[in-house]
Scaffold this motif. Structure first.
Motif, PDB file in Angstrom:
ATOM      1  N   LEU A 319      35.298  41.759  43.291  1.00  0.00           N
ATOM      2  CA  LEU A 319      34.402  40.339  43.474  1.00  0.00           C
ATOM      3  C   LEU A 319      34.832  39.339  44.678  1.00  0.00           C
ATOM      4  CD1 LEU A 319      31.021  40.945  41.248  1.00  0.00           C
ATOM      5  CD2 LEU A 319      30.974  41.382  43.286  1.00  0.00           C
ATOM      6  N   GLU A 320      36.428  39.545  43.606  1.00  0.00           N
ATOM      7  CA  GLU A 320      37.502  37.760  43.945  1.00  0.00           C
ATOM      8  C   GLU A 320      37.346  38.692  45.315  1.00  0.00           C
ATOM      9  OE1 GLU A 320      37.546  35.776  42.514  1.00  0.00           O
ATOM     10  OE2 GLU A 320      36.751  36.349  41.266  1.00  0.00           O
ATOM     11  N   VAL A 321      37.747  39.554  46.470  1.00  0.00           N
ATOM     12  CA  VAL A 321      38.435  40.211  47.069  1.00  0.00           C
ATOM     13  C   VAL A 321      37.093  40.063  48.309  1.00  0.00           C
ATOM     14  CG1 VAL A 321      38.851  41.581  48.513  1.00  0.00           C
ATOM     15  CG2 VAL A 321      39.975  41.818  46.603  1.00  0.00           C
ATOM     16  N   ILE A 322      36.117  40.282  48.039  1.00  0.00           N
ATOM     17  CA  ILE A 322      34.723  39.639  48.556  1.00  0.00           C
ATOM     18  C   ILE A 322      34.085  38.285  49.217  1.00  0.00           C
ATOM     19  CG2 ILE A 322      32.395  40.844  48.745  1.00  0.00           C
ATOM     20  CD1 ILE A 322      33.037  43.317  47.552  1.00  0.00           C
ATOM     21  N   ALA A 323      34.720  37.716  48.044  1.00  0.00           N
ATOM     22  CA  ALA A 323      34.376  36.784  47.974  1.00  0.00           C
ATOM     23  C   ALA A 323      34.774  35.750  49.264  1.00  0.00           C
ATOM     24  CB  ALA A 323      34.692  35.680  46.775  1.00  0.00           C
ATOM     25  N   LEU A 324      36.232  36.364  49.775  1.00  0.00           N
ATOM     26  CA  LEU A 324      37.129  35.507  50.478  1.00  0.00           C
ATOM     27  C   LEU A 324      35.646  36.054  51.889  1.00  0.00           C
ATOM     28  CD1 LEU A 324      40.489  35.920  49.986  1.00  0.00           C
ATOM     29  CD2 LEU A 324      38.875  34.329  49.135  1.00  0.00           C
ATOM     30  N   GLY A 325      35.541  36.518  51.891  1.00  0.00           N
ATOM     31  CA  GLY A 325      34.623  37.183  53.317  1.00  0.00           C
ATOM     32  C   GLY A 325      35.908  37.364  54.383  1.00  0.00           C
ATOM     33  N   HIS A 345      60.873  43.122  46.525  1.00  0.00           N
ATOM     34  CA  HIS A 345      60.763  42.266  46.962  1.00  0.00           C
ATOM     35  C   HIS A 345      60.963  41.281  46.623  1.00  0.00           C
ATOM     36  CE1 HIS A 345      58.326  44.305  50.867  1.00  0.00           C
ATOM     37  NE2 HIS A 345      58.143  44.763  50.246  1.00  0.00           N
ATOM     38  N   THR A 346      62.697  40.531  46.805  1.00  0.00           N
ATOM     39  CA  THR A 346      63.447  40.018  45.308  1.00  0.00           C
ATOM     40  C   THR A 346      62.937  38.533  46.577  1.00  0.00           C
ATOM     41  OG1 THR A 346      65.489  40.320  47.478  1.00  0.00           O
ATOM     42  CG2 THR A 346      65.195  41.148  44.763  1.00  0.00           C
ATOM     43  N   ASP A 347      63.043  38.270  47.868  1.00  0.00           N
ATOM     44  CA  ASP A 347      62.035  37.051  48.296  1.00  0.00           C
ATOM     45  C   ASP A 347      61.008  36.392  48.000  1.00  0.00           C
ATOM     46  OD1 ASP A 347      61.064  39.072  49.920  1.00  0.00           O
ATOM     47  OD2 ASP A 347      61.374  38.101  52.142  1.00  0.00           O
ATOM     48  N   MET A 348      59.972  37.059  47.165  1.00  0.00           N
ATOM     49  CA  MET A 348      58.682  36.584  46.876  1.00  0.00           C
ATOM     50  C   MET A 348      58.245  36.517  46.008  1.00  0.00           C
ATOM     51  SD  MET A 348      55.557  38.089  47.302  1.00  0.00           S
ATOM     52  CE  MET A 348      55.501  39.164  48.602  1.00  0.00           C
ATOM     53  N   ALA A 349      57.510  34.929  46.022  1.00  0.00           N
ATOM     54  CA  ALA A 349      58.099  33.454  45.243  1.00  0.00           C
ATOM     55  C   ALA A 349      57.505  33.552  43.728  1.00  0.00           C
ATOM     56  CB  ALA A 349      58.093  32.285  45.998  1.00  0.00           C
ATOM     57  N   GLY A 350      55.956  34.393  43.959  1.00  0.00           N
ATOM     58  CA  GLY A 350      55.383  35.055  43.260  1.00  0.00           C
ATOM     59  C   GLY A 350      54.132  35.228  43.426  1.00  0.00           C
ATOM     60  N   VAL A 351      52.519  35.419  42.595  1.00  0.00           N
ATOM     61  CA  VAL A 351      52.020  35.695  43.213  1.00  0.00           C
ATOM     62  C   VAL A 351      50.206  34.285  43.076  1.00  0.00           C
ATOM     63  CG1 VAL A 351      51.883  38.131  42.166  1.00  0.00           C
ATOM     64  CG2 VAL A 351      50.760  35.789  40.887  1.00  0.00           C
ATOM     65  N   ILE A 352      49.355  34.782  43.394  1.00  0.00           N
ATOM     66  CA  ILE A 352      48.795  33.092  43.705  1.00  0.00           C
ATOM     67  C   ILE A 352      47.499  34.263  43.012  1.00  0.00           C
ATOM     68  CG2 ILE A 352      47.000  31.884  45.201  1.00  0.00           C
ATOM     69  CD1 ILE A 352      48.998  31.633  46.921  1.00  0.00           C
ATOM     70  N   ILE A 353      46.443  34.131  42.473  1.00  0.00           N
ATOM     71  CA  ILE A 353      44.895  34.611  41.638  1.00  0.00           C
ATOM     72  C   ILE A 353      44.157  33.887  42.273  1.00  0.00           C
ATOM     73  CG2 ILE A 353      44.745  36.031  39.450  1.00  0.00           C
ATOM     74  CD1 ILE A 353      47.159  35.356  38.137  1.00  0.00           C
ATOM     75  N   ASP A 354      43.174  35.439  42.371  1.00  0.00           N
ATOM     76  CA  ASP A 354      42.096  34.716  42.852  1.00  0.00           C
ATOM     77  C   ASP A 354      41.489  33.673  43.904  1.00  0.00           C
ATOM     78  OD1 ASP A 354      41.447  36.617  41.169  1.00  0.00           O
ATOM     79  OD2 ASP A 354      40.098  35.184  39.633  1.00  0.00           O
ATOM     80  N   PRO A 355      42.168  33.476  44.834  1.00  0.00           N
ATOM     81  CA  PRO A 355      42.356  32.934  45.882  1.00  0.00           C
ATOM     82  C   PRO A 355      40.909  31.685  46.192  1.00  0.00           C
ATOM     83  CG  PRO A 355      43.568  34.175  46.853  1.00  0.00           C
ATOM     84  CD  PRO A 355      42.590  35.099  45.689  1.00  0.00           C
ATOM     85  N   ALA A 356      39.974  32.627  45.886  1.00  0.00           N
ATOM     86  CA  ALA A 356      38.427  32.094  46.160  1.00  0.00           C
ATOM     87  C   ALA A 356      37.682  30.887  44.783  1.00  0.00           C
ATOM     88  CB  ALA A 356      36.934  32.927  46.152  1.00  0.00           C
ATOM     89  N   GLY A 357      39.269  30.850  43.539  1.00  0.00           N
ATOM     90  CA  GLY A 357      38.972  29.567  43.099  1.00  0.00           C
ATOM     91  C   GLY A 357      38.310  30.164  41.882  1.00  0.00           C
ATOM     92  N   PRO A 358      38.430  28.926  40.457  1.00  0.00           N
ATOM     93  CA  PRO A 358      39.302  28.820  40.533  1.00  0.00           C
ATOM     94  C   PRO A 358      40.800  29.989  40.432  1.00  0.00           C
ATOM     95  CG  PRO A 358      38.150  28.517  38.837  1.00  0.00           C
ATOM     96  CD  PRO A 358      36.968  29.746  39.610  1.00  0.00           C
ATOM     97  N   THR A 359      42.147  29.497  40.676  1.00  0.00           N
ATOM     98  CA  THR A 359      43.130  30.307  40.890  1.00  0.00           C
ATOM     99  C   THR A 359      44.278  29.313  40.491  1.00  0.00           C
ATOM    100  OG1 THR A 359      44.309  30.687  43.566  1.00  0.00           O
ATOM    101  CG2 THR A 359      43.278  28.539  42.587  1.00  0.00           C
TER     102      THR A 359
END
Length: 379
Positions: A319-325, A345-359
């Protein structure tokens, strides 16, 4: 878990005075997992709302298999590190809808916890999402409410004294609404919403409310003889009805403990990112994939901050993916897959979880529990 009881007979009386609120955290929560199969009838004070959402709204949710994807095939979009709800990063060529969406997006930071009845915490995210709902709400808006309902708990109404029923080992006699041959279980975003519901009764009897994990409430609806769940039934038009089939689909794709969701929805602590990183080492997440507008190039969505840092977008539920539309497709992502991706991918700084918020942004140094998985695999 919290409980309050209404013992007054007048329909004009309030459900409870804050001074009458009882804290029952010491009770055995296992006794509170099931609802009575023979739940007492609760006559609706107005016509039961029609169901305005269908399982078809879950377009592509829960795909258990998909194409091999790689980060190199996706093109990150700029995003602010302080407002990660904004990055709608999509794979190359993916269209970005220009329409502003009020729902189901939420603030990047969790809301302040409140209690509409003293001692009984609200599901603030759900309560706030419901205030945005009006008559004629779209499927996307209703799914947005469902997304926020997954964080925290729901209150259920119990006919009689829930404390006594639990102590006696009886199944809870939950209040229901009947609409012809169908019956609906009642769920509430706050104790205040329960109070409003009871005040509508022409002849109210002793009523209590119990807070349960939302997945537990959904499971009771799915396993019982219910057509669905009505949330905040006395708050029209700010109420929703979720059919049982939709709740079952939601549960199939959910972490039953809602570990990551609960951490992200809770007030931020100094070690919040580390706790989320540890949870990611044992919790299946989801990624957003897109075929690049039919080009055949499939990539995982990521985001890039103005200073050039790259972050993988992770989602706690489809549902979090769908939320972004954005039209992306949710794909399950196991901890070992995350570990291998971060290692390669050692240049990957990390992750962002649930960008639609709260995140939450979880940087690489808080993901050591995940990275160890890749080291163990190599050994």
């Amino acid at each position: 878990m919290a409980l309050f009881s209404r013992r007054k007979k007048s329909a004009d009386d309030a459900v409870t005075d804050p001074a009458e609120t009882a804290d029952v955290d010491s009770l055995d929560e296992s006794a509170n997992d099931g609802a009575s199969e023979s739940a007492n009838d609760h006559a609706p004070t107005e016509e039961a709302p029609s169901i305005g959402i269908s399982v078809q709204a879950f377009r592509g949710v829960g795909a258990q298999a998909g194409p091999e994807v790689s980060l190199s095939e996706s093109e990150p979009a700029a995003a602010s590190p302080t407002t990660p709800a904004a990055p709608a990063a999509a794979p190359t060529g993916a269209p970005v809808p220009p329409v502003e969406r009020r729902l189901p997006l939420a603030s990047p930071t969790p809301p302040e916890q409140t209690e509409t009845v003293a001692g009984m915490k609200d599901n603030v995210l759900l309560r706030e999402a419901l205030t945005e709902i009006e008559k004629g709400a779209t499927n996307e808006q209703l799914l947005g409410v469902l997304r926020q309902a997954l964080q925290g708990h729901l209150y259920i109404r119990v006919n009689g004294d829930a404390r006594a029923q639990i102590s006696e080992g009886k199944p809870l006699s939950v209040a229901v609404v009947r609409d012809g041959e169908r019956q609906f279980m009642l769920g509430f975003s706050s104790a205040g919403a329960v109070r409003d519901s009871v005040q509508l009764e022409k002849d109210p009897t002793a009523t209590s409310a119990v807070a349960q994990p939302v997945t537990s409430v959904f499971q009771q609806v799915v396993s019982g003889d219910f057509a669905g769940l009505i949330v905040d039934n006395a708050s029209a038009p700010h109420r929703v009805v979720f059919p049982t089939e939709l709740l079952q689909k939601t549960l199939e794709q959910a972490d039953v403990d809602m570990t990551v969701k609960s951490l992200i929805a809770a007030p931020r602590q100094q070690d919040s990112a580390v706790k989320v990183g540890e949870a990611l080492a044992s919790t299946r997440m989801w990624v957003a994939v897109n075929d690049g507008a039919g080009t055949g190039q499939v990539g995982i969505a990521e985001a890039q901050t103005p200073d050039g840092k790259r972050f993988l977008q992770l989602f706690s539920h489809p549902l979090e993916v769908i939320a972004l539309g954005r039209g992306d497709r949710p794909l399950p992502f196991e901890p070992l897959q995350l570990a291998k991706l971060l290692s390669s991918h050692t240049d990957m700084a990390g992750v962002i979880i649930d960008p639609a918020g709260p995140t939450m942004i979880v940087e690489r140094d808080a993901l050591s529990a995940v990275l160890i998985l890749a080291i163990d695999l190599d050994d």
